[in-house]
Design a protein around this motif. Structure first.
Motif, PDB file in Angstrom:
ATOM      1  N   GLY A 164       0.791  -1.117   0.003  1.00 32.48           N
ATOM      2  CA  GLY A 164      -0.099   0.104   0.057  1.00 32.48           C
ATOM      3  C   GLY A 164       0.847   1.227   0.037  1.00 32.48           C
ATOM      4  N   GLY A 165       2.295   0.989   0.247  1.00 28.81           N
ATOM      5  CA  GLY A 165       3.053   2.427   0.161  1.00 28.81           C
ATOM      6  C   GLY A 165       3.609   2.610  -1.297  1.00 28.81           C
ATOM      7  N   VAL A 166       4.360   3.689  -1.552  1.00 19.92           N
ATOM      8  CA  VAL A 166       4.681   4.190  -2.740  1.00 19.92           C
ATOM      9  C   VAL A 166       6.148   4.495  -2.685  1.00 19.92           C
ATOM     10  N   VAL A 167       6.713   3.922  -4.058  1.00 21.04           N
ATOM     11  CA  VAL A 167       8.213   4.467  -4.149  1.00 21.04           C
ATOM     12  C   VAL A 167       8.294   5.225  -5.244  1.00 21.04           C
ATOM     13  N   ALA A 168       9.083   6.373  -5.156  1.00 26.59           N
ATOM     14  CA  ALA A 168       9.280   7.169  -6.136  1.00 26.59           C
ATOM     15  C   ALA A 168      10.670   7.459  -6.623  1.00 26.59           C
ATOM     16  N   THR A 169      10.889   7.304  -7.882  1.00 24.30           N
ATOM     17  CA  THR A 169      12.275   7.695  -8.307  1.00 24.30           C
ATOM     18  C   THR A 169      12.400   8.496  -9.447  1.00 24.30           C
ATOM     19  N   PRO A 170      13.490   9.497  -9.804  1.00 29.12           N
ATOM     20  CA  PRO A 170      13.678  10.325 -10.973  1.00 29.12           C
ATOM     21  C   PRO A 170      14.410   9.029 -12.047  1.00 29.12           C
ATOM     22  N   ASN A 171      14.829   8.096 -11.673  1.00 28.05           N
ATOM     23  CA  ASN A 171      15.754   7.150 -12.355  1.00 28.05           C
ATOM     24  C   ASN A 171      14.907   6.024 -13.188  1.00 28.05           C
ATOM     25  N   PRO A 172      15.565   5.662 -14.147  1.00 27.44           N
ATOM     26  CA  PRO A 172      15.181   4.128 -14.726  1.00 27.44           C
ATOM     27  C   PRO A 172      15.317   3.030 -13.812  1.00 27.44           C
ATOM     28  N   GLY A 173      14.772   1.876 -14.078  1.00 28.77           N
ATOM     29  CA  GLY A 173      15.021   0.803 -13.219  1.00 28.77           C
ATOM     30  C   GLY A 173      14.125   0.444 -12.170  1.00 28.77           C
ATOM     31  N   GLY A 174      14.305  -0.854 -11.551  1.00 24.80           N
ATOM     32  CA  GLY A 174      13.401  -1.257 -10.531  1.00 24.80           C
ATOM     33  C   GLY A 174      12.017  -1.800 -10.903  1.00 24.80           C
ATOM     34  N   GLU A 175      11.745  -2.680 -10.217  1.00 25.42           N
ATOM     35  CA  GLU A 175      10.453  -3.655 -10.635  1.00 25.42           C
ATOM     36  C   GLU A 175       9.845  -4.006  -9.526  1.00 25.42           C
ATOM     37  N   VAL A 176       8.554  -3.896  -9.036  1.00 26.18           N
ATOM     38  CA  VAL A 176       7.770  -4.337  -8.252  1.00 26.18           C
ATOM     39  C   VAL A 176       7.701  -5.840  -8.275  1.00 26.18           C
ATOM     40  N   PRO A 177       7.948  -6.730  -7.379  1.00 25.22           N
ATOM     41  CA  PRO A 177       7.954  -8.353  -7.506  1.00 25.22           C
ATOM     42  C   PRO A 177       6.307  -8.543  -7.719  1.00 25.22           C
ATOM     43  N   ALA A 178       6.028  -9.827  -7.968  1.00 30.59           N
ATOM     44  CA  ALA A 178       4.596 -10.263  -8.100  1.00 30.59           C
ATOM     45  C   ALA A 178       4.082 -10.434  -6.824  1.00 30.59           C
ATOM     46  N   GLY A 179       3.062 -10.074  -6.525  1.00 34.60           N
ATOM     47  CA  GLY A 179       2.406 -10.145  -5.219  1.00 34.60           C
ATOM     48  C   GLY A 179       2.536  -9.069  -4.268  1.00 34.60           C
ATOM     49  N   ARG A 180       3.603  -7.859  -4.709  1.00 31.52           N
ATOM     50  CA  ARG A 180       3.784  -6.978  -3.876  1.00 31.52           C
ATOM     51  C   ARG A 180       2.668  -5.934  -4.173  1.00 31.52           C
TER      52      ARG A 180
END
Length: 307
Positions: free
Chosen positions: A227-243
């Motif tokens: 239910g939280g939020v991650v912000a980034t001005p950069n490319p990359g990163g992936e939310v795992p399945a189920g999160r």
């Protein structure tokens, strides 16, 4: 006038001082006599050919200086007025730069001209991340990664100012520096297990996270609660399945009006722009080398002309 010119892509040694014509402001633009120019990873990326640039070009996205000429009467500034801002996709590493006035703001009282040139890009990006993307509010627990760096040290202070409990990541040599920004807990992001260290501090996960460098985005996702939020001005990163974590990639609006609004937090002392190193214009290669090496505290600035 003097300017740093990039005539070929490559290492820091391609940054050469050249004599070039004075820029001529287009309709509605202003001419700024540059006092200082910020140095950031975007400058390095452009010099290396990783951004779309035509050669030759003058580097530098941000600067501070004084208005010395206007094209038209609607520019909004008067001659001699000290300003700072994002001038565009290059041009700040020079004695003079032409700029759209809507990208500029009056210098806050808290900043000297010699340091103000280092602030605009990271200050605007930090504010957009904390205020717009994450909507940080009092009582939240927020992670800011690379909290000692140019973007991170401003974002951490803005989150503290918003009333959040802030956890930062930084190399061990910079922990004291980050604590002085008002950050309560700091973990070493060179420790491969740093996400677990954050989870030990906040077992349920942080409410929000700002990932200031691409290498920390996956870790930021891992320590953010469902239910939280991650912000980034950069490319990359992936939310795992189920999160159930929202990942937002954003760009800071390079807007002079926002810079003007941020003058209050600077003048009130809630946020400070920390300059780690000051280089002369002709030492731009050394400034770029320092950015490339990483592990910097705060911002790096070029002194172009005296105040």
């Amino acid at each position: 006038m003097r300017a740093i010119l990039v005539e070929q892509f490559g290492g820091p040694d391609v940054l050469r001082v050249r004599e070039v014509p004075l820029p001529q402001p287009s309709s509605g633009e202003v001419l700024v006599r540059v006092t200082s120019a910020g140095v950031g990873p975007w400058d390095v990326a452009a010099r290396q050919g990783r951004l779309s640039r035509e050669l030759p070009y003058i580097p530098g996205f941000e600067c501070a200086g004084t208005i010395v000429g206007r094209s038209g009467d609607d520019a909004g500034f008067h001659d001699g007025e000290p300003v700072y801002g994002y001038i565009g996709f290059g041009g700040a590493y020079a004695d003079y730069a032409a700029c759209r006035p809507e990208r500029l703001a009056p210098i806050p009282m808290a900043l000297a001209l010699w340091e103000a040139g280092a602030a605009p890009v990271d200050l605007l990006t930090a504010d957009a991340g904390i205020e717009d993307a994450l909507g940080v509010r009092r009582g939240q627990t927020v992670l800011v990664t690379a909290a000692a760096g140019g973007l991170g040290h401003l974002a951490a202070q803005l989150a503290v100012h918003a009333g959040a409990t802030v956890i930062g990541t930084a190399g061990r040599d910079h922990h004291d520096f980050v604590h002085k920004l008002g950050v309560g807990e700091v973990v070493d992001h060179y420790d491969p297990e740093w996400p677990q260290r954050v989870r030990d501090l906040v077992p349920g996960g942080v409410d929000a996270a700002l990932s200031c460098v691409a290498a920390t985005t996956d870790g930021a996702i891992a320590v953010t609660r469902d239910g939280g939020v991650v912000a980034t001005p950069n490319p990359g990163g992936e939310v795992p399945a189920g999160r159930r974590v929202q990942l937002l990639r954003y760009q800071g609006p390079m807007d002079g009006r926002r810079l003007a609004r941020l003058a209050k937090v600077l003048d009130d002392g809630a946020v400070a722009v920390i300059i780690s190193t000051r280089f002369d214009l002709e030492d731009a290669p050394d400034a770029h080398s320092q950015v490339e090496q990483g592990h910097t505290k705060g911002k790096i600035v070029l002194s172009v002309n005296e105040d």
